[in-house]
Structures are given as structure tokens and as C-alpha cells.
Design an enzyme around this catalytic site. Structure first.
Site, PDB file in Angstrom:
ATOM      1  N   GLU A  55      -1.827 -25.281  26.442  1.00 54.18           N
ATOM      2  CA  GLU A  55      -2.142 -23.865  26.622  1.00 54.18           C
ATOM      3  C   GLU A  55      -1.764 -23.081  25.360  1.00 54.18           C
ATOM      4  O   GLU A  55      -0.718 -23.315  24.765  1.00 54.18           O
ATOM      5  CB  GLU A  55      -1.353 -23.325  27.824  1.00 54.18           C
ATOM      6  CG  GLU A  55      -1.550 -21.842  28.080  1.00 54.18           C
ATOM      7  CD  GLU A  55      -0.614 -21.315  29.158  1.00 54.18           C
ATOM      8  OE1 GLU A  55      -0.899 -20.228  29.692  1.00 54.18           O
ATOM      9  OE2 GLU A  55       0.398 -21.991  29.451  1.00 54.18           O
ATOM     10  N   LYS A  74      -8.933 -19.269  33.236  1.00 56.81           N
ATOM     11  CA  LYS A  74      -7.898 -19.256  34.269  1.00 56.81           C
ATOM     12  C   LYS A  74      -8.198 -18.192  35.315  1.00 56.81           C
ATOM     13  O   LYS A  74      -8.495 -17.042  34.996  1.00 56.81           O
ATOM     14  CB  LYS A  74      -6.530 -19.001  33.621  1.00 56.81           C
ATOM     15  CG  LYS A  74      -5.365 -19.123  34.594  1.00 56.81           C
ATOM     16  CD  LYS A  74      -4.036 -18.913  33.882  1.00 56.81           C
ATOM     17  CE  LYS A  74      -2.865 -19.109  34.840  1.00 56.81           C
ATOM     18  NZ  LYS A  74      -1.564 -18.852  34.183  1.00 56.81           N
ATOM     19  N   CYS A  81      -1.569 -23.596  33.152  1.00 58.59           N
ATOM     20  CA  CYS A  81      -0.207 -23.162  33.468  1.00 58.59           C
ATOM     21  C   CYS A  81       0.092 -23.411  34.947  1.00 58.59           C
ATOM     22  O   CYS A  81      -0.103 -24.508  35.440  1.00 58.59           O
ATOM     23  CB  CYS A  81      -0.019 -21.703  33.072  1.00 58.59           C
ATOM     24  SG  CYS A  81       1.693 -21.122  33.118  1.00 58.59           S
TER      25      CYS A  81
END
Length: 543
Positions: free
Chosen positions: A285, A361, A411
Site C-alpha cells: 500500500e 479501496k 489495508c
């Protein structure tokens, strides 16, 4: 006056004992504990609740629930202090206060499940207590993982990725596993408290003790047996993957010269790994802290050249410009940024020989990636860059790489297991899950090991392998049984090489999500609620 003082001391003692047990329970998760430590801690807590409820009534257990939850979450997620104070520059007192207040909020769910179970114990006996304790925690943990966008971290079931109860994960998910663990622990805890107390219907006879032992052995044995079931089947040619761990210090990550150096280091790693011609090179990330279009041209060309020459796909975490959206007034709103994964794959038919795909995301982190209404003042106390992203769209397709279809998540998205399931469905459903993350925000704490444990549970629930590329740890390849087959030493600059077998087929959990566990929990609560009524009715008939 004396009686009040005695009651106050008793309440304080119960709260303190629950606080210690809760802290010990937090230590049963990674990296320190295991499934048996988790069960022992829950047994101790259930015994405390049972003893307190029978001696002082269900109100006293409210303190036990609060103390247990406070110890559980202050110890378990105390690493949030590091992100707020060390990297966010929030004053130490405010950062510590924020952690404690969050733990107090999360304790509410433990209080609710505990109080409900204590009432069931008094009205219906130890077996009703066990049923409500387990079912209550299923609902409480699901609510904790849902309300206010949810914080399901340290759900009870995560401590059981290596225990016999892991066999229930493909059926009922992490909440179902946690509910079974809580119910079994409550049954044993009630037996312990009843053996010591030996009063009324709560007293444990030899016959009742044997029954408890048989029930516990049967449930554990069935779980162990379920671990041998193959819920998915191998698909296509396995992927040769390279998982890059850059180990970029968080204090340096957003410093422009150091960020440019990190991009150069990652580019060199891509070129080096491409020589062995893997199928996929996965970077963490925010490996890039700027959109791909802002990459220095020489670095971008080196990455693209490595993709064309080797035939490998490169996937990296970075911010990307979101698609322009209508603001409701007819004019397109200026697009913001998404926290994304960009995949670059060889494609001779395209103009530059490379095709691109992206995943944006969807489940953003409060305060870190979006600002909840009314909390701008809190975010302003910290100095965290890239703190306001846009959400990705629903139904984003997996990335096609070789024979496999790789569903990315970013994440802590993998902490929300049910949200990953949509990518598995359909003829083009994902055969491999991939997580890119950066837990350097939490320093050298236990957050990284806890996150790996969460990823392993996702593999168990879905019977899919999970590959993880992290900045500082824990970079790993996990097979469809939740086992780490290759991993990196944390806090080191390294690359993990692994051969990952894709899988197809849906587990019961992948088909239905959390609903079976929730419906079962509600059904058990209804049955348990009817037990006291039957007991009173039978008593009236006998009299």
C-alpha cells in the site's frame, strides 16, 4: 454505611479482576497467545460473571463486562497511540485518552452480551447461560464490526485460526467461531463457579459435570474433523509471485526526497524480480505516494520495460484520481483521490505494450482516510497526510493474471470478511485474494501480527489463498487452509517468493456470509428466553 463500603469494595474487586482477565484475553491473540489461551481466559471471565451474578444479581456484572472490555481493547489495540502520538504529533495525554475512550465505547458490546447472559443464568441455569453468552457475543461482535463503519479488530474468533474451532470458519465465519468459543467457555466457567458455589439449581452434580465434558469434547472434536474438509478445488496453473517488502520508515515515507528514493528502490526491486519471470510482483500500500501519472518518467519507463520484457504483472499500492462525479448541480465535481492498487500487465495489442487495471479501496479508515462528520477538530490535532480519500465503487472485478483471478483489498479491508465475498461469485470469481497494507503507522507493535491473523481467518472462511505485501511486516503467502507457506522477517527490506495455487468453489460462508451465524444466534436466544418461562410453569404445576 458498613454494608455500602463492603458493596463498593466488592464492586471494585469484580471490576479489577475483570480488567486483568480482559488484558490477559487480549494477549491470547497474535503474536503471544493461541486458541487454548483464549478459551482459558474466557472460562475465567465466565466463571467471574457466573459467581457475581448468583451472589449479587445481574447488575453487578455490568462492571465485570466493562472491566473485561476495557482490558481487552486497551491492551489489544493500544498501538493506536503510536499512530496518533508518534506519527500524528498528537499530545501524549490526548492520544492516550483517545485510546481509552475508544476502548470504553467498544466495551459497551461486551457489557451487553455479559448482562444478557447473567440474566439467563439466574432465570434458566448454566446451560441457558452458555447459550446466551455465546449467541450474545455473536450479535455483539457483529454490531461492533458494523456500527459507525465498524471496528471488528480482535473479534474472539481470530484467536482460533490454529485451534480445533477453526474448522467452523468455512461454515459460520469468524463471528460464528467466536460465538462457539464463548459458549463453550461459558459452559466450563459456569461448571467451575457452580462446583465452588454448589447452591440451588446452579450446583453442579457429577452427572451435570459429565454432560458438560461430553458437550465440550463433541464440539471441539467436530471442529477438528471439519478442518480436514476440502471446501474448494485447485484451479489452473499456480502463480509464481514475488511479494516486495520495502521497509520504508513511516517518518520518512512522506518526505519528498525519501519518497522519491523509495520509488526508485521499488523500481529496482521490480527490475530485479522480473528477471526470474514470475507471474506477479506485488508491492505494498502507498508504495507510491503520488498517482501513477505523477511518477518521474524515467522510473515509469523502467517499470513498464520490466513488464514488457518479462511478461510479469506488477501491482502496486498508490493513490489514483477518482472518476469525476456529478455534484448534483449538473457540473462534474472535481475528482479526489482513491487509495488504490494499480496493475500493469503485458499486452502486445496495446499501444505501449502494457494494459492497466485498478482496484479502489471501498471501506475507508475513519480519521485516517475520511473524516467522520463533526470530527474535523480531532483530525486537525494530528499531522497525517492523505487523510481524505473517496470510496471505490462496488462490484470491482478481480485482476486477471495468467490462469488466476486476483481480488485485491487494501489495508484493513480484509478485517471485514463479508465485504470480500462478492469478488468470489460468478464464473469470473476470484481464485486468489491479495492484500496490500502499510502498518508502519503502528511502529514495532503487535498490530502487524494481529493483521496477519485476520488474513489467515479470511483464507479459512473462503478456502482461498491470500497473498500479502506490506511495508514493514507481515509480508506472507497464505494457503487456502490459513497456513503461512512463505513469509518475510518483519522490519527488513526483502522479497518473498512463493508459488500460490488458485482455488474455485464456494464455502457455505462464502455463499451466505454472516447471516447463518446471526440467524442461529437469534434462534438460540429465543429458545433460551423461553427456558425460564417453562421452568416457572413447571414449578407452578408441581405446587
Amino acid at each position: 454505611m458498613i454494608r455500602r463500603a463492603v458493596d463498593a469494595r466488592a464492586a471494585l474487586a469484580i471490576t479489577a479482576a475483570a480488567l486483568l482477565i480482559g488484558g490477559g484475553f487480549a494477549l491470547s491473540f497474535a503474536p503471544w497467545g493461541n486458541a487454548w489461551a483464549s478459551l482459558c481466559a474466557l472460562c475465567a471471565y465466565a466463571a467471574l460473571v457466573a459467581t457475581s451474578a448468583t451472589r449479587s444479581g445481574p447488575r453487578r456484572v455490568l462492571l465485570a463486562g466493562f472491566g473485561f472490555g476495557l482490558g481487552w481493547f486497551v491492551v489489544g489495540i493500544g498501538w493506536l497511540y503510536i499512530s496518533m502520538h508518534d506519527f500524528g504529533a498528537m499530545p501524549a495525554v490526548l492520544a492516550a485518552t483517545a485510546v481509552v475512550l475508544l476502548a470504553c465505547y467498544l466495551s459497551i458490546y461486551a457489557v451487553a452480551a455479559t448482562w444478557w447472559a447473567a440474566r439467563a443464568l439466574i432465570a434458566g441455569g448454566p446451560f441457558a447461560f452458555a447459550v446466551v453468552f455465546g449467541a450474545g457475543f455473536v450479535l455483539a461482535e457483529w454490531l461492533r464490526g458494523t456500527v459507525f463503519t465498524g471496528l471488528p479488530w480482535l473479534a474472539i474468533g481470530y484467536a482460533h485460526t490454529d485451534g480445533p474451532l477453526a474448522g467452523y470458519a468455512p461454515l459460520l465465519g469468524v463471528y460464528g467461531v467466536g460465538g462457539i468459543a464463548a459458549g463453550l467457555s461459558a459452559l466450563v466457567g459456569a461448571a467451575i463457579a457452580g462446583t465452588i458455589g454448589r447452591s440451588g439449581a446452579f450446583a453442579f452434580t457429577a452427572r451435570r459435570t459429565i454432560l458438560v465434558a461430553l458437550v465440550v469434547a463433541a464440539i471441539l472434536g467436530l471442529g477438528q474433523g471439519l478442518r480436514a474438509v476440502e471446501w474448494s478445488r485447485a484451479h489452473g496453473r499456480p502463480l509464481e509471485v514475488r511479494l516486495v517488502q520495502g521497509n520504508v520508515a513511516q517518518r520518512m515515507k512522506f518526505d519528498p526526497p525519501r519518497a522519491l528514493q523509495a520509488m526508485g528502490d521499488y523500481t529496482s526491486a521490480v527490475e530485479e524480480q522480473a528477471r526470474s519471470r514470475p507471474d506477479l510482483i506485488l508491492l505494498p500500500e502507498t508504495a507510491w505516494i503520488v498517482p501513477w501519472q505523477s511518477t518521474p518518467p524515467d522510473l515509469a519507463q523502467r517499470v513498464l520495460a520490466a513488464v514488457r520484457a518479462s511478461g510479469a504483472s506488477v501491482a502496486l499500492g498508490l493513490p489514483l484520481r477518482a472518476a469525476a462525479r456529478d455534484d448534483g448541480g449538473g457540473a462534474p465535481a472535481a475528482p479526489g483521490l482513491t487509495n488504490s492498487v494499480l496493475a500493469l500487465s503485458p499486452d502486445p495489442a496495446s499501444a505501449d505494450g502494457v494494459r492497466t487495471a485498478r482496484y479502489d479501496k471501498r471501506h475507508l479508515v475513519p480519521f485516517g482516510e475520511f473524516i467522520p462528520p463533526g470530527f474535523r477538530w480531532f483530525v486537525d490535532l494530528m499531522q497525517i497526510p492523505l487523510g481524505d480519500f473517496e470510496r471505490g465503487a462496488a462490484g470491482q472485478p478481480p485482476l486477471a493474471i495468467g490462469d488466476q483471478r486476483v481480488a485485491a483489498n487494501v489495508c484493513y479491508e480484509d478485517a471485514f470478511g463479508e465485504e470480500l465475498l462478492g469478488a468470489l461469485h460468478g464464473v469470473d470469481g476470484a481464485t486468489i485474494l491479495a492484500n496490500v497494507t502499510n502498518v508502519a503507522w503502528f511502529g514495532r507493535s503487535h498490530a502487524a501480527e494481529q493483521h496477519l491473523q485476520i488474513a489467515r481467518m479470511r483464507a479459512l472462511e473462503t478456502a482461498r489463498p491470500m497473498i500479502r505485501a506490506t511495508n514493514t511486516g507481515m509480508t506472507a503467502a497464505i494457503d487456502h487452509r490459513g497456513r503461512v507457506i512463505a513469509g518475510a522477517e518483519p522490519y527488513s527490506r526483502t522479497v518473498v517468493a512463493a508459488r500460490v495455487e488458485g482455488r474455485t468453489g464456494l464455502t457455505p460462508y462464502a455463499r451466505s456470509g454472516n447471516w447463518p451465524a446471526l440467524v442461529l444466534a437469534l434462534g438460540l436466544l429465543v429458545v433460551a428466553a423461553g427456558t425460564p418461562l417453562r421452568i416457572r410453569r413447571d414449578a407452578r404445576r408441581r405446587s
